[in-house]
Write a protein that holds these residues in place. Structure first.
Motif, short mmCIF file in Angstrom:
data_model
loop_
_atom_site.label_atom_id
_atom_site.label_comp_id
_atom_site.label_asym_id
_atom_site.label_seq_id
_atom_site.Cartn_x
_atom_site.Cartn_y
_atom_site.Cartn_z
N HIS A 187 0.75 -1.10 0.09
CA HIS A 187 -0.10 -0.08 0.06
C HIS A 187 0.80 1.08 -0.05
CE1 HIS A 187 0.99 -0.59 4.31
NE2 HIS A 187 0.73 0.78 4.33
N GLU A 188 0.33 2.41 -0.45
CA GLU A 188 1.24 3.39 -0.39
C GLU A 188 0.22 4.79 0.01
OE1 GLU A 188 1.33 3.19 -5.07
OE2 GLU A 188 3.61 3.65 -4.50
N GLU A 189 1.11 5.41 0.97
CA GLU A 189 0.52 6.64 1.41
C GLU A 189 1.02 7.63 0.42
OE1 GLU A 189 -1.23 9.43 2.81
OE2 GLU A 189 -1.45 7.90 4.18
N THR A 190 -0.04 8.35 0.16
CA THR A 190 0.32 9.36 -1.12
C THR A 190 0.40 10.81 -0.48
OG1 THR A 190 -1.97 9.49 -1.81
CG2 THR A 190 -0.79 7.80 -3.05
N ASP A 191 -0.10 11.20 0.63
CA ASP A 191 0.03 12.57 1.13
C ASP A 191 1.45 13.02 1.20
OD1 ASP A 191 0.40 14.82 2.98
OD2 ASP A 191 -1.50 14.30 4.02
N PRO A 192 1.87 14.12 0.52
CA PRO A 192 3.41 14.35 0.39
C PRO A 192 3.88 14.41 1.67
CG PRO A 192 2.14 15.93 -0.91
CD PRO A 192 1.07 14.76 -0.20
N GLU A 193 3.47 15.08 2.85
CA GLU A 193 3.97 15.21 4.07
C GLU A 193 4.29 13.69 4.82
OE1 GLU A 193 2.27 17.99 6.71
OE2 GLU A 193 1.64 19.39 4.93
N PHE A 194 3.46 12.41 4.61
CA PHE A 194 3.67 11.43 5.06
C PHE A 194 3.95 10.17 4.05
CE2 PHE A 194 1.04 14.03 7.75
CZ PHE A 194 1.72 13.95 8.60
N ARG A 195 4.35 10.72 2.90
CA ARG A 195 4.65 9.61 1.82
C ARG A 195 5.49 8.37 2.40
NH1 ARG A 195 4.02 8.18 -3.22
NH2 ARG A 195 5.65 7.58 -4.63
N HIS A 196 4.85 7.31 1.95
CA HIS A 196 5.72 5.81 2.28
C HIS A 196 4.84 5.05 1.69
CE1 HIS A 196 3.03 5.78 5.76
NE2 HIS A 196 3.36 4.61 5.66
N ALA A 197 5.47 3.67 1.75
CA ALA A 197 4.87 2.60 1.40
C ALA A 197 4.89 1.47 2.53
CB ALA A 197 5.38 1.90 0.06
N GLY A 198 3.87 0.45 2.53
CA GLY A 198 4.11 -0.74 3.38
C GLY A 198 3.89 -1.90 2.61
N THR A 199 4.24 -3.26 3.15
CA THR A 199 4.22 -4.39 2.60
C THR A 199 3.93 -5.42 3.46
OG1 THR A 199 5.20 -5.74 0.93
CG2 THR A 199 6.70 -4.99 2.63
N ASP A 200 3.56 -6.61 3.01
CA ASP A 200 3.20 -7.73 3.58
C ASP A 200 3.25 -9.19 2.84
OD1 ASP A 200 2.86 -9.33 6.00
OD2 ASP A 200 0.68 -8.46 6.33
N VAL A 201 3.75 -10.13 3.19
CA VAL A 201 4.06 -11.25 2.50
C VAL A 201 3.53 -12.61 3.09
CG1 VAL A 201 6.22 -11.63 3.22
CG2 VAL A 201 5.60 -12.44 0.82
N PHE A 202 2.98 -13.45 2.44
CA PHE A 202 2.91 -14.99 2.93
C PHE A 202 3.19 -16.07 1.98
CE2 PHE A 202 -1.30 -14.20 1.16
CZ PHE A 202 -1.67 -15.52 0.40
N LEU A 203 3.86 -17.04 2.59
CA LEU A 203 4.13 -18.15 1.46
C LEU A 203 3.98 -19.56 2.08
CD1 LEU A 203 7.98 -17.50 1.27
CD2 LEU A 203 6.27 -16.91 -0.36
N ALA A 204 3.69 -20.51 1.31
CA ALA A 204 3.14 -21.60 1.57
C ALA A 204 4.25 -22.31 2.48
CB ALA A 204 3.23 -22.55 0.29
N ALA A 205 3.71 -22.96 3.50
CA ALA A 205 4.70 -23.53 4.74
C ALA A 205 5.91 -24.40 4.15
CB ALA A 205 3.71 -24.46 5.65
N ARG A 206 5.72 -25.13 2.92
CA ARG A 206 6.65 -26.19 2.60
C ARG A 206 7.84 -25.15 1.99
NH1 ARG A 206 6.19 -27.24 -3.20
NH2 ARG A 206 4.26 -26.59 -3.99
N HIS A 207 7.55 -23.83 1.53
CA HIS A 207 8.73 -22.92 1.14
C HIS A 207 9.26 -22.08 2.19
CE1 HIS A 207 8.05 -24.10 -2.76
NE2 HIS A 207 6.89 -24.13 -2.79
N HIS A 208 8.93 -22.19 3.44
CA HIS A 208 9.35 -21.32 4.50
C HIS A 208 10.93 -21.84 4.82
CE1 HIS A 208 5.26 -20.52 6.60
NE2 HIS A 208 5.60 -19.82 5.37
N GLY A 209 11.68 -20.67 5.23
CA GLY A 209 12.98 -21.05 5.53
C GLY A 209 13.98 -21.28 4.27
N LYS A 210 13.50 -20.94 3.05
CA LYS A 210 14.38 -20.81 1.80
C LYS A 210 15.01 -19.48 1.38
CE LYS A 210 12.15 -25.16 0.56
NZ LYS A 210 11.22 -25.83 -0.51
N GLY A 211 14.45 -18.39 1.99
CA GLY A 211 14.80 -17.14 1.56
C GLY A 211 13.92 -16.51 0.37
N LEU A 212 12.82 -17.31 0.13
CA LEU A 212 11.77 -16.76 -0.77
C LEU A 212 10.99 -15.68 -0.43
CD1 LEU A 212 10.31 -20.15 -1.95
CD2 LEU A 212 12.62 -18.92 -2.82
#
Length: 166
Positions: free
Chosen positions: A68-93
Motif C-alpha cells: 500500500h502507498e500513502e500518497t500524502d506528500p507530508e507522510f509519503r511512504h509504502a508498506g508491504t506484507d507477504v505470505f508463503l506456503a509452509a513448505r517454502h518457509h526457510g528458503k529465503g523466498l
C-alpha cells in the motif's frame, strides 16, 4: 513493471522469485496456502487477492505479497506484507520477495521509507525482514485480532529507509 489504475502490471524478477499480478486461478491456490496452519497463524484469508502480487518460485505460485502507498506528500511512504506456503518457509523466498518489491517501491515509485508490521510473536518473519534491512521501531499493543481465537495480539512495527535497503 508499471502502474495501471493503482495496480502494478508486468513482472518483477528477484534472485529466487518472480512477482507478478495475480491472474484468474491464483485465488484458489492462494486460498489454500493462507489456510495452511503455519500461515493461518499469522494471516486471515484476504477478501481480495486481485490487488496482490503472486510470488512464484520455479514457475509455481508459492505465495503472495501486497503493498500500500500513502500518497500524502507530508507522510509519503509504502508498506508491504507477504505470505508463503509452509513448505517454502526457510528458503529465503520471502526475503527475496520483500527485497524485490522494496527495491521497486524505492527506486521507481520514489518512496524514501517502507514499513512492515508482522505479529510480534512471528520470529521467523521478523528475521526475514531484518535481512532486507528493516529495523524494529516499536510494539503495536493489541494491534491485530487473531481470526482463529478472536484475541487481540501485538504487532511489531518495522521500517526501512531507502538508504538502508540491502
Amino acid at each position: 513493471m508499471s502502474v495501471e489504475r493503482g495496480r502494478l502490471t508486468g513482472e518483477l524478477l528477484g534472485e529466487k522469485v518472480v512477482l507478478r499480478p495475480t491472474v484468474e486461478g491464483d485465488a484458489e491456490i492462494l486460498g489454500r496456502i493462507v489456510r495452511e496452519p503455519e500461515v493461518a497463524a499469522w494471516w486471515s484469508p484476504p477478501k481480495d487477492y486481485g490487488r496482490m502480487l503472486a510470488v512464484l518460485a520455479g514457475g509455481e505460485v508459492v505465495g503472495a505479497i501486497r503493498f500500500h502507498e500513502e500518497t500524502d506528500p507530508e507522510f509519503r511512504h509504502a508498506g508491504t506484507d507477504v505470505f508463503l506456503a509452509a513448505r517454502h518457509h526457510g528458503k529465503g523466498l520471502g526475503t527475496d520477495a520483500v527485497r524485490t518489491l522494496a527495491r521497486r517501491l524505492v527506486r521507481e515509485r520514489g518512496h524514501h521509507r517502507l514499513v512492515i508490521d508482522p505479529a510480534a510473536a512471528n520470529e521467523a518473519a521478523i528475521r526475514s525482514y531484518v535481512k532486507v534491512g528493516f529495523r524494529p521501531v516499536g510494539v503495536l499493543r493489541a494491534y491485530w485480532r487473531d481470526h482463529r481465537t478472536g484475541r487481540w495480539e501485538d504487532g511489531l512495527l518495522m521500517d526501512l529507509l531507502a538508504r538502508e535497503l540491502t
